[in-house]
Design a protein around this motif. Sequence first.
Motif, PDB file in Angstrom:
ATOM      1  N   GLY A 139      -8.969  19.368   9.698  1.00  0.00           N
ATOM      2  CA  GLY A 139      -8.080  20.364  10.293  1.00  0.00           C
ATOM      3  C   GLY A 139      -6.859  20.623   9.435  1.00  0.00           C
ATOM      4  N   GLN A 173     -16.590  18.487   6.670  1.00  0.00           N
ATOM      5  CA  GLN A 173     -15.189  18.879   6.556  1.00  0.00           C
ATOM      6  C   GLN A 173     -14.998  20.191   5.797  1.00  0.00           C
ATOM      7  OE1 GLN A 173     -13.993  15.148   4.630  1.00  0.00           O
ATOM      8  NE2 GLN A 173     -12.767  14.644   6.446  1.00  0.00           N
ATOM      9  N   ILE A 200     -15.484  21.384  14.881  1.00  0.00           N
ATOM     10  CA  ILE A 200     -15.816  20.148  14.172  1.00  0.00           C
ATOM     11  C   ILE A 200     -15.960  19.044  15.216  1.00  0.00           C
ATOM     12  CG2 ILE A 200     -15.165  18.534  12.367  1.00  0.00           C
ATOM     13  CD1 ILE A 200     -13.326  20.663  11.212  1.00  0.00           C
ATOM     14  N   ASP A 249      -6.648  20.668  18.486  1.00  0.00           N
ATOM     15  CA  ASP A 249      -7.083  19.281  18.341  1.00  0.00           C
ATOM     16  C   ASP A 249      -7.433  18.667  19.689  1.00  0.00           C
ATOM     17  OD1 ASP A 249      -7.564  16.983  16.651  1.00  0.00           O
ATOM     18  OD2 ASP A 249      -5.777  16.088  17.541  1.00  0.00           O
ATOM     19  N   LYS A 275     -12.002  14.183  11.236  1.00  0.00           N
ATOM     20  CA  LYS A 275     -11.748  15.490  11.853  1.00  0.00           C
ATOM     21  C   LYS A 275     -10.319  15.969  11.578  1.00  0.00           C
ATOM     22  CE  LYS A 275     -12.633  14.089  16.028  1.00  0.00           C
ATOM     23  NZ  LYS A 275     -12.836  12.659  15.706  1.00  0.00           N
ATOM     24  N   THR A 284     -10.969  20.628  16.329  1.00  0.00           N
ATOM     25  CA  THR A 284     -11.382  19.272  15.956  1.00  0.00           C
ATOM     26  C   THR A 284     -11.387  18.416  17.212  1.00  0.00           C
ATOM     27  OG1 THR A 284      -9.069  18.780  15.387  1.00  0.00           O
ATOM     28  CG2 THR A 284     -10.523  19.432  13.596  1.00  0.00           C
TER      29      THR A 284
END
Length: 421
Positions: free
Chosen positions: A40, A16, A28, A132, A36, A162
């Motif tokens: 973010g 992280q 990630i 994301d 995750k 992520t």
Amino acid sequence: MQAFPFLFEFWALDHQIPPRGDWRTWMILGGRGAGKTRAGSEWVRGQVEGATPGDRGRASRIALVGETFDEVRAVMVFGVSGILACSPPDRRPVWEATRRQLVWPNGAVAQAFSASEPEALRGPQFDGAWIDELAKWKKAEEAWDMLQFALRLGDDPRQVVTTTPRNVPLLRHVLDLPTTVSTHAPTEANRANLATSFLTEIRARYAGTRLGRQELEGVLLDDREGALWSMRALDAVRIEAPPEVSRIVVAVDPPVTGHSLSDACGIVVVGARTEGPPSDWQAVVLEDASVAAAKPTDWARAALAAVDRWSAERLVAEVNQGGDLVEAVIRQIDPLVPYRAVRAAKGKAARAEPVAALYEQGRVWHLRDLGDLEDQMCRMTTRGYDGKGSPDRVDALVWALHDLLIEPGQHWRRPQVRTLR
């Protein structure tokens, strides 16, 4: 003490923490619940916040992009690990619903976008972005391209992605870019923040499966062009418990050299049931006992331990590189172990092809927890091994199945039936 929960860098997990160096994209990759989203959210905080609530940060115009606007709002903004939940009271941004944006006390703004509407990214410009679940976007290429054109403010605009990995072209393309860095973590890495019942259930149901490798371990699974095996096919041959077998062998592919930088030593245990004609014979891969061995005696002890563990009838070892030294190392530890040396007269792909045919015929099964072996299998193509290093685990598998099914089958003769007169 009130500020302690918001000092993320103090208790963050390794995956992280933003990598050092000069990069444009931080990817990630992680399993479900690996942290995750929190990573973010904290990255966005680190970009927009200054030394005091009113000071400007490194970035002031952030794009928040998810598959849909509802997912951006529910996960990235208002989620339990979203930006609002992670922000201390004196730095917490305000959500302006009509404008679909967060506004910080220092004037920084984060706009929410849906990847399903790529054209909405045409026009705005940013100095940072949080993307994301990129791997499940339906219009991934279009949305990604529009975002890259918009990421043009400041001296060094950056973005964090992520996502749980899936084998989609865009994800592979981004990972291959020289300006991309990545971190990775399985679900287990964040177990302290997950319900024990959740972990117990998903382990029991998905551990050792293709879906588990992707969704829990966060491993990017891929099927190479011309591959002799695919992950989907291997998932179909997985069984929960070993069947009864009549023979078990341990096969070894020793590394060429013996030091810390050597390839691993492939050690694979396979059992077989060989009653009836060869077309009825079946095998099951019982264990991948491969080791990274600094010394020859290390891999020899690991191989002999597998022989004892499974009461194998013999040890099969490739001797193309080590010659008689391979047997000498093994005999040094156990002089009486049943042993067979094998030499490769064909290339790796040519040796593997008849073994792959056994899988296509439905004659080979796998127990769980053979992920590293299966990853190598899916990189073995008709042109050779499409991966780094040596396919040591696959080589050991190939030798075991040649010893159990292929070579005995070639010499098998149907019993003669005599008629009495």
